[in-house]
Scaffold this motif. Structure first.
Motif, PDB file in Angstrom:
ATOM      1  N   LEU A  27       0.822  -1.209   0.000  1.00 15.39           N
ATOM      2  CA  LEU A  27       0.000   0.000   0.000  1.00 15.39           C
ATOM      3  C   LEU A  27       0.858   1.262   0.000  1.00 15.39           C
ATOM      4  CD1 LEU A  27      -3.079   0.455   0.039  1.00 15.39           C
ATOM      5  CD2 LEU A  27      -2.881   0.794   2.494  1.00 15.39           C
ATOM      6  N   LEU A  28       1.918   1.265   0.792  1.00 17.75           N
ATOM      7  CA  LEU A  28       2.827   2.409   0.838  1.00 17.75           C
ATOM      8  C   LEU A  28       3.530   2.602  -0.496  1.00 17.75           C
ATOM      9  CD1 LEU A  28       4.222   4.621   2.565  1.00 17.75           C
ATOM     10  CD2 LEU A  28       5.983   2.904   3.048  1.00 17.75           C
ATOM     11  N   LEU A  29       3.984   1.525  -1.102  1.00 19.25           N
ATOM     12  CA  LEU A  29       4.625   1.610  -2.411  1.00 19.25           C
ATOM     13  C   LEU A  29       3.658   2.150  -3.460  1.00 19.25           C
ATOM     14  CD1 LEU A  29       7.139   0.945  -4.154  1.00 19.25           C
ATOM     15  CD2 LEU A  29       6.075  -1.262  -4.581  1.00 19.25           C
ATOM     16  N   MET A  30       2.410   1.678  -3.421  1.00 14.98           N
ATOM     17  CA  MET A  30       1.410   2.157  -4.374  1.00 14.98           C
ATOM     18  C   MET A  30       1.128   3.648  -4.160  1.00 14.98           C
ATOM     19  SD  MET A  30      -2.500   0.876  -5.192  1.00 14.98           S
ATOM     20  CE  MET A  30      -2.097  -0.775  -4.823  1.00 14.98           C
ATOM     21  N   PHE A  31       1.026   4.069  -2.908  1.00 14.39           N
ATOM     22  CA  PHE A  31       0.771   5.474  -2.597  1.00 14.39           C
ATOM     23  C   PHE A  31       1.908   6.362  -3.107  1.00 14.39           C
ATOM     24  CE2 PHE A  31       1.255   9.100   0.295  1.00 14.39           C
ATOM     25  CZ  PHE A  31       0.044   9.732   0.081  1.00 14.39           C
ATOM     26  N   VAL A  32       3.142   5.954  -2.894  1.00 11.15           N
ATOM     27  CA  VAL A  32       4.290   6.748  -3.340  1.00 11.15           C
ATOM     28  C   VAL A  32       4.326   6.844  -4.857  1.00 11.15           C
ATOM     29  CG1 VAL A  32       6.817   6.742  -3.463  1.00 11.15           C
ATOM     30  CG2 VAL A  32       5.684   6.343  -1.290  1.00 11.15           C
ATOM     31  N   ILE A  33       4.129   5.736  -5.541  1.00 10.72           N
ATOM     32  CA  ILE A  33       4.171   5.744  -7.012  1.00 10.72           C
ATOM     33  C   ILE A  33       3.035   6.580  -7.582  1.00 10.72           C
ATOM     34  CG2 ILE A  33       3.881   4.280  -9.059  1.00 10.72           C
ATOM     35  CD1 ILE A  33       5.538   2.171  -7.596  1.00 10.72           C
ATOM     36  N   PHE A  34       1.824   6.407  -7.070  1.00 10.17           N
ATOM     37  CA  PHE A  34       0.697   7.179  -7.589  1.00 10.17           C
ATOM     38  C   PHE A  34       0.861   8.667  -7.299  1.00 10.17           C
ATOM     39  CE2 PHE A  34      -1.282   3.284  -8.536  1.00 10.17           C
ATOM     40  CZ  PHE A  34      -2.402   3.539  -9.312  1.00 10.17           C
ATOM     41  N   THR A  35       1.415   9.014  -6.146  1.00 12.30           N
ATOM     42  CA  THR A  35       1.630  10.424  -5.834  1.00 12.30           C
ATOM     43  C   THR A  35       2.638  11.047  -6.777  1.00 12.30           C
ATOM     44  OG1 THR A  35       1.113  10.027  -3.512  1.00 12.30           O
ATOM     45  CG2 THR A  35       2.302  12.034  -4.024  1.00 12.30           C
ATOM     46  N   ILE A  36       3.717  10.354  -7.051  1.00 13.09           N
ATOM     47  CA  ILE A  36       4.741  10.899  -7.948  1.00 13.09           C
ATOM     48  C   ILE A  36       4.213  11.020  -9.374  1.00 13.09           C
ATOM     49  CG2 ILE A  36       6.982  10.399  -9.011  1.00 13.09           C
ATOM     50  CD1 ILE A  36       7.823   9.228  -6.291  1.00 13.09           C
ATOM     51  N   VAL A  37       3.541   9.989  -9.861  1.00 14.80           N
ATOM     52  CA  VAL A  37       3.072  10.006 -11.249  1.00 14.80           C
ATOM     53  C   VAL A  37       1.923  11.002 -11.435  1.00 14.80           C
ATOM     54  CG1 VAL A  37       2.007   8.599 -13.060  1.00 14.80           C
ATOM     55  CG2 VAL A  37       3.895   7.682 -11.732  1.00 14.80           C
ATOM     56  N   LEU A  38       1.034  11.127 -10.454  1.00 12.32           N
ATOM     57  CA  LEU A  38      -0.115  12.027 -10.583  1.00 12.32           C
ATOM     58  C   LEU A  38       0.176  13.446 -10.123  1.00 12.32           C
ATOM     59  CD1 LEU A  38      -3.026   9.700  -9.463  1.00 12.32           C
ATOM     60  CD2 LEU A  38      -2.475  10.451 -11.761  1.00 12.32           C
ATOM     61  N   LEU A  39       1.425  13.761  -9.798  1.00 17.22           N
ATOM     62  CA  LEU A  39       1.776  15.106  -9.352  1.00 17.22           C
ATOM     63  C   LEU A  39       1.439  16.194 -10.379  1.00 17.22           C
ATOM     64  CD1 LEU A  39       2.937  16.522  -6.899  1.00 17.22           C
ATOM     65  CD2 LEU A  39       5.185  16.346  -7.964  1.00 17.22           C
ATOM     66  N   PRO A  40       1.684  16.004 -11.681  1.00 18.60           N
ATOM     67  CA  PRO A  40       1.277  17.044 -12.646  1.00 18.60           C
ATOM     68  C   PRO A  40      -0.222  17.332 -12.612  1.00 18.60           C
ATOM     69  CG  PRO A  40       2.749  15.507 -13.705  1.00 18.60           C
ATOM     70  CD  PRO A  40       2.433  14.936 -12.360  1.00 18.60           C
ATOM     71  N   THR A  41      -1.034  16.286 -12.518  1.00 23.50           N
ATOM     72  CA  THR A  41      -2.474  16.480 -12.447  1.00 23.50           C
ATOM     73  C   THR A  41      -2.867  17.219 -11.178  1.00 23.50           C
ATOM     74  OG1 THR A  41      -2.909  14.503 -13.734  1.00 23.50           O
ATOM     75  CG2 THR A  41      -4.671  15.264 -12.334  1.00 23.50           C
ATOM     76  N   ILE A  42      -2.264  16.861 -10.078  1.00 23.22           N
ATOM     77  CA  ILE A  42      -2.574  17.510  -8.806  1.00 23.22           C
ATOM     78  C   ILE A  42      -2.242  18.995  -8.863  1.00 23.22           C
ATOM     79  CG2 ILE A  42      -1.953  17.595  -6.356  1.00 23.22           C
ATOM     80  CD1 ILE A  42      -1.448  14.520  -6.585  1.00 23.22           C
ATOM     81  N   VAL A  43      -1.087  19.323  -9.414  1.00 18.90           N
ATOM     82  CA  VAL A  43      -0.662  20.728  -9.486  1.00 18.90           C
ATOM     83  C   VAL A  43      -1.572  21.530 -10.412  1.00 18.90           C
ATOM     84  CG1 VAL A  43       1.210  22.228 -10.283  1.00 18.90           C
ATOM     85  CG2 VAL A  43       1.727  20.245  -8.870  1.00 18.90           C
ATOM     86  N   VAL A  44      -1.878  20.988 -11.582  1.00 15.77           N
ATOM     87  CA  VAL A  44      -2.701  21.716 -12.558  1.00 15.77           C
ATOM     88  C   VAL A  44      -4.110  21.953 -12.007  1.00 15.77           C
ATOM     89  CG1 VAL A  44      -3.795  21.492 -14.826  1.00 15.77           C
ATOM     90  CG2 VAL A  44      -1.377  21.005 -14.576  1.00 15.77           C
ATOM     91  N   VAL A  45      -4.713  20.935 -11.422  1.00 21.60           N
ATOM     92  CA  VAL A  45      -6.065  21.087 -10.876  1.00 21.60           C
ATOM     93  C   VAL A  45      -6.051  22.035  -9.664  1.00 21.60           C
ATOM     94  CG1 VAL A  45      -7.953  19.846  -9.732  1.00 21.60           C
ATOM     95  CG2 VAL A  45      -6.906  18.903 -11.776  1.00 21.60           C
ATOM     96  N   PHE A  46      -5.005  21.970  -8.848  1.00 25.20           N
ATOM     97  CA  PHE A  46      -4.915  22.863  -7.697  1.00 25.20           C
ATOM     98  C   PHE A  46      -4.874  24.321  -8.128  1.00 25.20           C
ATOM     99  CE2 PHE A  46      -2.153  25.381  -4.906  1.00 25.20           C
ATOM    100  CZ  PHE A  46      -2.915  25.357  -3.756  1.00 25.20           C
ATOM    101  N   PHE A  47      -4.013  24.650  -9.108  1.00 21.54           N
ATOM    102  CA  PHE A  47      -3.944  26.037  -9.561  1.00 21.54           C
ATOM    103  C   PHE A  47      -5.215  26.469 -10.275  1.00 21.54           C
ATOM    104  CE2 PHE A  47       0.741  25.584  -9.122  1.00 21.54           C
ATOM    105  CZ  PHE A  47       0.909  26.634  -8.234  1.00 21.54           C
ATOM    106  N   GLY A  48      -5.859  25.531 -10.978  1.00 21.07           N
ATOM    107  CA  GLY A  48      -7.121  25.858 -11.625  1.00 21.07           C
ATOM    108  C   GLY A  48      -8.208  26.205 -10.627  1.00 21.07           C
ATOM    109  N   PHE A  49      -8.329  25.416  -9.580  1.00 22.80           N
ATOM    110  CA  PHE A  49      -9.338  25.697  -8.556  1.00 22.80           C
ATOM    111  C   PHE A  49      -8.969  26.907  -7.700  1.00 22.80           C
ATOM    112  CE2 PHE A  49     -10.949  21.196  -8.914  1.00 22.80           C
ATOM    113  CZ  PHE A  49     -12.227  21.567  -9.314  1.00 22.80           C
ATOM    114  N   GLN A  50      -7.680  27.109  -7.476  1.00 20.52           N
ATOM    115  CA  GLN A  50      -7.264  28.216  -6.627  1.00 20.52           C
ATOM    116  C   GLN A  50      -7.549  29.565  -7.266  1.00 20.52           C
ATOM    117  OE1 GLN A  50      -3.071  28.420  -5.787  1.00 20.52           O
ATOM    118  NE2 GLN A  50      -3.383  29.733  -4.021  1.00 20.52           N
TER     119      GLN A  50
END
Length: 143
Positions: A27-50
């Motif tokens: 679970l920890l390995l999956m969380f780390v990999i998904f966080t790193i790979v989905l970081l561009p999406t997280i940043v783009v959506v965060f700035f869009g909503f902000q």
């Protein structure tokens, strides 16, 4: 040969604890990999909503000078559009790493606790990371 009741209970607790540790490691390995790979999406959506005026409408300088409502909406849409391929890529990376480390072979069967003389599954495979045996080149995985 079957174990006694108390010995079976002790071994059951050991096997269950080991399986939970392996599960949380996965679970920890999956969380780390998904966080790193989905970081561009997280940043783009965060700035869009902000910067959108109907959501948060930040008073930051880049929200006033660069991003208006139309560009904020475009960022939100872009973030959700690129999320699907990135989730597939993250899952492929996780499956590849888990297969390479042979993490799913670390789960122990319940028969290890019930019967005496049952060897650990990863021990028979050549160690925790299977370093003692060569890699099986015949196994193919399609993602």
């Amino acid at each position: 040969e079957p174990r006694s009741a108390w010995c079976c209970l002790a071994w059951t607790l050991l096997v269950v604890t080991m399986n939970f540790l392996v599960f949380f490691m996965n679970l920890l390995l999956m969380f780390v990999i998904f966080t790193i790979v989905l970081l561009p999406t997280i940043v783009v959506v965060f700035f869009g909503f902000q910067c959108h005026s109907r959501v948060l409408h930040s008073t930051a300088r880049y929200c006033k000078s660069i991003l208006d409502d139309n560009s904020s909406s475009a960022l939100i849409i872009l973030g959700f559009v690129i999320m699907s391929p990135l989730i597939v890529a993250a899952m492929a990376i996780y499956c590849s790493v888990a297969r390479r480390l042979r993490l799913f072979l670390c789960f122990q069967p319940y028969s290890r606790a019930v019967y005496k003389g049952v060897k650990w599954r990863w021990y028979e495979e050549g160690g925790l990371c299977s370093c003692a045996k060569g890699w099986n080149t015949q196994v193919k995985a399609w993602v």
